[in-house]
Structures are given as structure tokens and as C-alpha cells.
Design an enzyme around this catalytic site. Structure first.
Site, mmCIF file in Angstrom:
data_model
loop_
_atom_site.group_PDB
_atom_site.id
_atom_site.type_symbol
_atom_site.label_atom_id
_atom_site.label_comp_id
_atom_site.label_asym_id
_atom_site.label_seq_id
_atom_site.Cartn_x
_atom_site.Cartn_y
_atom_site.Cartn_z
ATOM 1 N N THR A 1 -1.137 -4.310 -7.066
ATOM 2 C CA THR A 1 0.100 -3.739 -6.615
ATOM 3 C C THR A 1 -0.144 -2.094 -6.357
ATOM 4 O O THR A 1 0.731 -1.521 -5.261
ATOM 5 C CB THR A 1 1.060 -3.651 -7.628
ATOM 6 O OG1 THR A 1 0.697 -2.898 -8.835
ATOM 7 C CG2 THR A 1 1.486 -5.028 -7.938
ATOM 8 N N ASP A 2 -1.231 -1.746 -6.521
ATOM 9 C CA ASP A 2 -1.335 -0.151 -6.181
ATOM 10 C C ASP A 2 -1.806 0.309 -4.892
ATOM 11 O O ASP A 2 -1.295 1.209 -4.585
ATOM 12 C CB ASP A 2 -3.077 0.327 -7.038
ATOM 13 C CG ASP A 2 -2.719 0.554 -8.593
ATOM 14 O OD1 ASP A 2 -1.405 0.395 -9.266
ATOM 15 O OD2 ASP A 2 -3.604 0.690 -9.294
ATOM 16 N N GLU B 1 12.276 22.655 15.217
ATOM 17 C CA GLU B 1 12.446 23.717 16.158
ATOM 18 C C GLU B 1 11.909 24.940 15.440
ATOM 19 O O GLU B 1 11.072 25.882 16.296
ATOM 20 C CB GLU B 1 13.646 24.215 16.996
ATOM 21 C CG GLU B 1 14.412 22.864 17.705
ATOM 22 C CD GLU B 1 13.442 22.688 18.829
ATOM 23 O OE1 GLU B 1 12.844 23.906 19.343
ATOM 24 O OE2 GLU B 1 13.453 21.666 19.553
ATOM 25 N N TYR C 1 -6.428 -4.430 -19.530
ATOM 26 C CA TYR C 1 -6.712 -5.763 -19.002
ATOM 27 C C TYR C 1 -7.637 -5.273 -17.718
ATOM 28 O O TYR C 1 -7.693 -4.179 -17.560
ATOM 29 C CB TYR C 1 -5.613 -6.636 -18.406
ATOM 30 C CG TYR C 1 -4.806 -5.973 -17.380
ATOM 31 C CD1 TYR C 1 -5.152 -6.232 -16.234
ATOM 32 C CD2 TYR C 1 -3.910 -5.271 -17.600
ATOM 33 C CE1 TYR C 1 -4.402 -5.397 -14.883
ATOM 34 C CE2 TYR C 1 -2.939 -4.530 -16.730
ATOM 35 C CZ TYR C 1 -3.319 -4.607 -15.399
ATOM 36 O OH TYR C 1 -2.601 -4.072 -14.601
ATOM 37 N N LYS D 1 5.421 1.513 -3.958
ATOM 38 C CA LYS D 1 5.479 1.414 -5.462
ATOM 39 C C LYS D 1 6.007 2.815 -6.009
ATOM 40 O O LYS D 1 5.642 3.661 -5.735
ATOM 41 C CB LYS D 1 4.113 1.345 -5.857
ATOM 42 C CG LYS D 1 3.789 0.859 -7.181
ATOM 43 C CD LYS D 1 2.432 0.386 -7.640
ATOM 44 C CE LYS D 1 2.470 0.108 -9.232
ATOM 45 N NZ LYS D 1 0.936 -0.347 -9.654
ATOM 46 N N THR E 1 -3.953 -7.439 -10.284
ATOM 47 C CA THR E 1 -3.284 -7.685 -11.859
ATOM 48 C C THR E 1 -2.850 -9.109 -11.881
ATOM 49 O O THR E 1 -2.951 -9.696 -12.961
ATOM 50 C CB THR E 1 -2.086 -6.605 -12.136
ATOM 51 O OG1 THR E 1 -2.727 -5.194 -12.320
ATOM 52 C CG2 THR E 1 -1.419 -7.065 -13.432
HETATM 53 C C1 SIN Z 1 -2.094 -4.159 -10.130
HETATM 54 O O1 SIN Z 1 -2.199 -5.115 -9.471
HETATM 55 O O2 SIN Z 1 -0.822 -4.036 -10.484
HETATM 56 C C2 SIN Z 1 -3.028 -2.819 -10.408
HETATM 57 C C3 SIN Z 1 -4.172 -3.011 -10.149
HETATM 58 C C4 SIN Z 1 -4.409 -3.366 -8.705
HETATM 59 O O3 SIN Z 1 -3.640 -2.656 -7.841
HETATM 60 O O4 SIN Z 1 -5.443 -4.119 -8.447
#
Ligand code: SIN
Length: 320
Positions: A89-90, A277, A25, A162, A12
């Protein structure tokens, strides 16, 4: 002037869409030059070299990409003071953990990304990248293992997770930050105690034949046929402290005798999965401890490429 390499992979942070909007997007469409252009004066503070490696949504990342990143870092690290990786971020937490276990340098390596695309009003990417460059250029970051920087917060590759798919501060989880940043000032408050980078046995290992490891989630009423994935290793994502039904326990005992390896982890975000255990009296499962199932999968893959000894694998899970 400090020399910084930026390896771009997409996400992103390099996303574009309707001007001003934060949603609808496409990730990984803009070059890192475009994002750098929106950071005033950065090139007068740092000598920056760009390495556009990938341009993908991080859901397209796989082991081949991870190995390409590791090789690129090992190849260029001696020429730079620090390395920044821009990433979606994924799956950033998986790439970060793979890299901290496998790269062969103590130089700062910092991953960052964004929750808003570059074309959004108040995109968070440029500020995150600006802070990540300062973090990678600081001697304070040397020997800390792979780091991640989001919203002025510094995370270790092992602990970043995340936890929000909506908020800008998508990674803030109690007690996991290594430190914070106030603009370009760095405040480390703790260190990663687990082995990483140059002290990791995996940083000098041949990674070309990593065994297959799957993650299998348990849920109320889940059938034990799900455990028959064909993979050599299985991370069971249990409930609570790593729990599942009696039927699953029996199936796991049978499959373990046939040469499969099992990690016991939990779908619960906070807490720890210990050996037990009562639940696992013959100790045939490897407790994930504080690793998420996704990170436990990476460690089991690397661990199984190193040894097939169950006790040694358990020790690896304690050390890493
Ligand atoms: C993001 O970057 O927040 C989502 C899409 C990705 O992980 O490439």
C-alpha cells in the site's frame, strides 16, 4: 467463466509475522496462492492464472519494476477478461498512476493490497482480493483506466492516495471514490475524466529512457541549494497552494533559464494548485492542479520524454 490474471508483486497482503498480530511483520513473503487459498470457492467462480512477478515491500519498487509490469500487462491482456495486481500500500498510488498512463489496453486492471498481514486475525487482504477479482471480471470496469480497490471502495489510479498509515481504510479521502462494492456487487457513481490507457500518448511511447525528475519539499527556512539536484525536472512540493520563499523563486527563475523544468505542487493533501499571475508572473512553472507531488513527478518524467516544450507540458498536466 471469466478469465482473470493475478500479477503478484508483494506487500503486506503477502506479509507474514506473529500469528494473529497486525504489527512487526515482513511484507512480501507469502505467495498469492496462499492468499487465494483463504478465499472459499473463488476458483469455481473464475478461471484464475497466477503471475508471480515480484515479491517485495513496495518501498523497493522503482521505474524498472513499473516498466516490467506495464510490459506484462500489455503482453497478457488479450488472453484475459481482467487483471488484478497485488501490491504494497505504501507506493501503490505511484504504480497505479504510472500504469494508467502507459498500459495499452482498455481491459479492467485493478490494484489491491492490505493493511494487515496475511497472518493477522481479520486480515483484510483476502476480502480485498476477492472484491478486486470481481471488479476486474466485470464489464462495468472496462475502459475506466487502472482502478484500485480497498475496503469496498473503488478508486481511480489518478486519485487514489494513502492518507492513513494506521487505519484499515487507509485510502478514504473525501470525494475521490469512483464507486463502491457491496460484497461482489459493483456500484460506479462517477468516471475518471482525464486521459488514460489507450487514449494516453504514453501508452505507445518508448519508455526506456525516462529523464530524471526529483521532488523537493519546501519548509520554513529551507535553503534554495536543495533545488540543485541535477535532475532535468523538479516537482516543488510547496506549502499551502504551492508556495515557497522569494529566495526559492529567484533560484527557480535562474535554473529554468538553464533548461530545467519545474512543477509547482503542494504538501497539503486536499485542494488544487492553479497557475498564479502574482506568484509566477512569467508562467515558468507547471501547475500540478489536483495531482499529488508523487504523481506529478511521474507525469513530468513521461511528459519530458515526449516534449521539452513548456506550453505542451502544461497542456499535458491539464489533460492527464
Ligand atoms: C503495505 O503493504 O501496507 C506496506 C508495505 C508495502 O507497501 O509493501
Amino acid at each position: 467463466m471469466k478469465k482473470i490474471a493475478i500479477i503478484a508483486t508483494g506487500g503486506t497482503i503477502a506479509g507474514s509475522g506473529h500469528m494473529g498480530k497486525t504489527t512487526n511483520y515482513k511484507a512480501g513473503t507469502l505467495s498469492v496462492e496462499n492468499i487465494l487459498a483463504s478465499i472459499p470457492d473463488i476458483k469455481s467462480e473464475f478461471d484464475i492464472s497466477l503471475f508471480p512477478l515480484l515479491s517485495v515491500d513496495s518501498n523497493e519498487m522503482n521505474i524498472t519494476h513499473w516498466i516490467a509490469l506495464k510490459k506484462k500487462i500489455d503482453e497478457i491482456s488479450s488472453e484475459f477478461d481482467g487483471i488484478v495486481i497485488t501490491h504494497g500500500t505504501d507506493t501503490i498510488e505511484e504504480t497505479a498512476y504510472f500504469l494508467t498512463l502507459t498500459i495499452n489496453t482498455d481491459k479492467p486492471v485493478v490494484l489491491t493490497g492490505a493493511m494487515r498481514p496475511a497472518t493477522a486475525t481479520s486480515a483484510d487482504g483476502p476480502f480485498n482480493l476477492w472484491q478486486a477479482i470481481h471488479l476486474a471480471g466485470s464489464s462495468l470496469s472496462y475502459g475506466q483506466g487502472v482502478l484500485a480497490l480497498f475496503s469496498s471502495t473503488i478508486y481511480s489510479a489518478r486519485d487514489i492516495q494513502k492518507i492513513s498509515n494506521y487505519k484499515i481504510d487507509a485510502f478514504e479521502k473525501a470525494n475521490t471514490a469512483l464507486g463502491f462494492m457491496k460484497d461482489d456487487e459493483i456500484f460506479f457513481s462517477s468516471r475518471q475524466m482525464k486521459k488514460h490507457t489507450t487514449s494516453s500518448i504514453f501508452s505507445s511511447m518508448d519508455l526506456s529512457h525516462l529523464p530524471e525528475v526529483d521532488i523537493v519539499p519546501y519548509y520554513a527556512g529551507a535553503d534554495s541549494y536543495l533545488l540543485h539536484t541535477g535532475a532535468k525536472g523538479i516537482v516543488v512540493m510547496g506549502t499551502g497552494s504551492g508556495n515557497f520563499s522569494m529566495k526559492w523563486k529567484k533560484e527557480i527563475e535562474t535554473l529554468q533559464k538553464e533548461g530545467k523544468f519545474f512543477v509547482r505542487s503542494s504538501r497539503v493533501i486536499d485542494g488544487i494548485v492553479f497557475g498564479d499571475e502574482v506568484f509566477d508572473p512569467h508562467h515558468i512553472m507547471i501547475p500540478s492542479l489536483t495531482l499529488s507531488p508523487y504523481k506529478a513527478r511521474i507525469l513530468l518524467m513521461l511528459g519530458l520524454a515526449y516534449t521539452n516544450d513548456l506550453d505542451k507540458l502544461k497542456e499535458i498536466f491539464v489533460q492527464y
